[in-house]
Scaffold this motif. Structure first.
Motif, PDB file in Angstrom:
ATOM      1  N   CYS A   1       0.839  -1.206   0.000  1.00  0.00           N
ATOM      2  CA  CYS A   1       0.000   0.000   0.000  1.00  0.00           C
ATOM      3  C   CYS A   1       0.871   1.252   0.000  1.00  0.00           C
ATOM      4  O   CYS A   1       1.727   1.409   0.875  1.00  0.00           O
ATOM      5  CB  CYS A   1      -0.905   0.007   1.228  1.00  0.00           C
TER       6      CYS A   1
ATOM      7  N   GLU B   1      -7.796  10.655  -0.717  1.00  0.00           N
ATOM      8  CA  GLU B   1      -8.206   9.255  -0.740  1.00  0.00           C
ATOM      9  C   GLU B   1      -8.906   8.866   0.554  1.00  0.00           C
ATOM     10  O   GLU B   1      -9.925   8.158   0.543  1.00  0.00           O
ATOM     11  CB  GLU B   1      -6.984   8.360  -0.961  1.00  0.00           C
TER      12      GLU B   1
ATOM     13  N   PHE C   1     -12.733   7.660   0.268  1.00  0.00           N
ATOM     14  CA  PHE C   1     -12.964   6.228   0.347  1.00  0.00           C
ATOM     15  C   PHE C   1     -12.808   5.635   1.743  1.00  0.00           C
ATOM     16  O   PHE C   1     -13.239   4.512   1.983  1.00  0.00           O
ATOM     17  CB  PHE C   1     -12.000   5.497  -0.609  1.00  0.00           C
TER      18      PHE C   1
ATOM     19  N   ASN D   1     -10.888   3.714   3.135  1.00  0.00           N
ATOM     20  CA  ASN D   1      -9.798   2.794   2.834  1.00  0.00           C
ATOM     21  C   ASN D   1      -9.469   2.911   1.344  1.00  0.00           C
ATOM     22  O   ASN D   1     -10.277   2.502   0.500  1.00  0.00           O
ATOM     23  CB  ASN D   1     -10.189   1.352   3.170  1.00  0.00           C
TER      24      ASN D   1
ATOM     25  N   ARG E   1      -8.370   2.451  -2.462  1.00  0.00           N
ATOM     26  CA  ARG E   1      -8.516   1.269  -3.306  1.00  0.00           C
ATOM     27  C   ARG E   1      -7.689   1.454  -4.570  1.00  0.00           C
ATOM     28  O   ARG E   1      -7.626   2.556  -5.133  1.00  0.00           O
ATOM     29  CB  ARG E   1      -9.987   1.064  -3.663  1.00  0.00           C
TER      30      ARG E   1
ATOM     31  N   TYR F   1      -7.348  -3.868  -4.813  1.00  0.00           N
ATOM     32  CA  TYR F   1      -6.730  -3.908  -3.489  1.00  0.00           C
ATOM     33  C   TYR F   1      -7.344  -2.810  -2.636  1.00  0.00           C
ATOM     34  O   TYR F   1      -7.413  -1.648  -3.059  1.00  0.00           O
ATOM     35  CB  TYR F   1      -5.222  -3.675  -3.587  1.00  0.00           C
ATOM     36  N   ALA F   2      -7.798  -3.169  -1.448  1.00  0.00           N
ATOM     37  CA  ALA F   2      -8.244  -2.184  -0.448  1.00  0.00           C
ATOM     38  C   ALA F   2      -7.184  -2.140   0.640  1.00  0.00           C
ATOM     39  O   ALA F   2      -6.754  -3.188   1.139  1.00  0.00           O
ATOM     40  CB  ALA F   2      -9.591  -2.573   0.133  1.00  0.00           C
ATOM     41  N   CYS F   3      -6.749  -0.938   0.993  1.00  0.00           N
ATOM     42  CA  CYS F   3      -5.674  -0.784   1.969  1.00  0.00           C
ATOM     43  C   CYS F   3      -6.259  -0.457   3.333  1.00  0.00           C
ATOM     44  O   CYS F   3      -6.840   0.603   3.545  1.00  0.00           O
ATOM     45  CB  CYS F   3      -4.699   0.292   1.504  1.00  0.00           C
ATOM     46  N   ILE F   4      -6.104  -1.387   4.267  1.00  0.00           N
ATOM     47  CA  ILE F   4      -6.743  -1.353   5.580  1.00  0.00           C
ATOM     48  C   ILE F   4      -5.723  -0.904   6.621  1.00  0.00           C
ATOM     49  O   ILE F   4      -4.591  -1.407   6.641  1.00  0.00           O
ATOM     50  CB  ILE F   4      -7.288  -2.742   5.956  1.00  0.00           C
TER      51      ILE F   4
ATOM     52  N   ARG G   1      -0.710   0.815   6.354  1.00  0.00           N
ATOM     53  CA  ARG G   1      -1.870   0.032   5.907  1.00  0.00           C
ATOM     54  C   ARG G   1      -1.417  -1.272   5.266  1.00  0.00           C
ATOM     55  O   ARG G   1      -0.289  -1.386   4.770  1.00  0.00           O
ATOM     56  CB  ARG G   1      -2.714   0.846   4.911  1.00  0.00           C
TER      57      ARG G   1
ATOM     58  N   SER H   1     -10.765   2.670 -11.213  1.00  0.00           N
ATOM     59  CA  SER H   1      -9.799   3.317 -10.320  1.00  0.00           C
ATOM     60  C   SER H   1     -10.020   4.823 -10.239  1.00  0.00           C
ATOM     61  O   SER H   1      -9.574   5.461  -9.275  1.00  0.00           O
ATOM     62  CB  SER H   1      -8.373   3.020 -10.786  1.00  0.00           C
TER      63      SER H   1
ATOM     64  N   GLY I   1     -12.946   4.813  -7.709  1.00  0.00           N
ATOM     65  CA  GLY I   1     -12.725   3.979  -6.534  1.00  0.00           C
ATOM     66  C   GLY I   1     -13.887   3.060  -6.236  1.00  0.00           C
ATOM     67  O   GLY I   1     -14.048   2.614  -5.110  1.00  0.00           O
TER      68      GLY I   1
END
Length: 244
Positions: free
Chosen positions: A155, A162, A166, A168, A170, A181-184, A194, A209, A212
């Motif tokens: 990430c 962002e 969002f 998180n 993406r 990919y989702a960044c947690i 993340r 993209s 998102g």
């Protein structure tokens, strides 16, 4: 202490032990052994009439109705105060005759054993086997299978935009229009580091993209024909899944 008092004390201790083994001295059914998690007592009217042993790899679940024998997989069963187990009986790829075990060759797979027969199974894409709970899980919950190494994605630092748009961030998958990919966050700080999770859009949609979000393929350059096109009875284009 005279002999009479000593005998009385011994009898009292024996009675207390039997009572604890059989649900307070009134139990009928199956009750946990005091030190071995896969062993149990069989009681009638508060008296131990026999002992039993679960199959190798299973443990005795002491919770619930004692009239039913519950030898189960150890996940979620607290054996902290009766930690002993019978010696394992390994067979081939099975460390014990029964259970679910991590595959030492691939952290996204696990070995399911029943009566010593092994079956290798795979987690869904993006997930790894969690040996603690026996489930396929997000890789950040499986130390043996780091998310970045598994997914091949790290990430980037999230921008304020962002985070505001969002929550998180993406990011598009490099080769599959449907995946993202989702960044947690890995801490309570939303601006901190993340870890990625691999997610997918519902059938019929691809990831955009720019927004998102999942979108109609015709709105995403390069993904217009991801599902292929067909003409329905009303001469309108509709989306159908392809084997790609």
């Amino acid at each position: 202490m005279n002999q009479f008092h000593l005998i009385t004390l011994i009898v009292t201790l024996i009675v207390q032990q039997v009572a604890s083994q059989c649900g307070g001295g009134r139990g009928t059914g199956y009750f946990a052994h005091e030190s071995q998690c896969d062993r149990y007592y069989i009681c009638e009217n508060g008296q131990v009439v026999n002992e039993g042993l679960c199959d190798d790899g299973l443990v005795f679940n002491e919770y619930g109705n004692p009239s039913r024998l519950k030898c189960e997989l150890p996940f979620g069963i607290d054996c902290s105060n009766r930690p002993n187990l019978q010696p394992p009986k390994p067979t081939g790829e099975c460390p014990r005759q029964n259970g679910m075990f991590p595959d030492p060759r691939d952290c996204t797979r696990f070995i399911e054993c029943g009566n010593g027969e092994a079956h290798v199974k795979s987690c869904a894409s993006g997930l790894a086997y969690n040996r603690v709970n026996g489930n396929c899980d997000w890789p950040e919950n499986t130390p043996e299978c780091p998310a970045e190494a598994l997914l091949g994605f790290t990430c980037p630092p999230a921008t304020q935009r962002e985070l505001q748009l969002f929550g998180n961030p993406r990011y598009a998958h490099p080769t599959d229009c449907k995946m993202l990919y989702a960044c947690i966050p890995v801490t309570t700080d939303p601006s901190g580091p993340r870890t990625p999770r691999l997610l997918g859009c519902d059938d019929g949609f691809v990831f955009n993209s720019e927004t998102g979000a999942c979108d109609n393929p015709k709105n995403v350059r390069g993904c217009e024909n991801y599902y292929g096109n067909t003409i329905d009875a009303n001469n309108r284009y509709s989306l159908v899944a392809s084997s790609s």
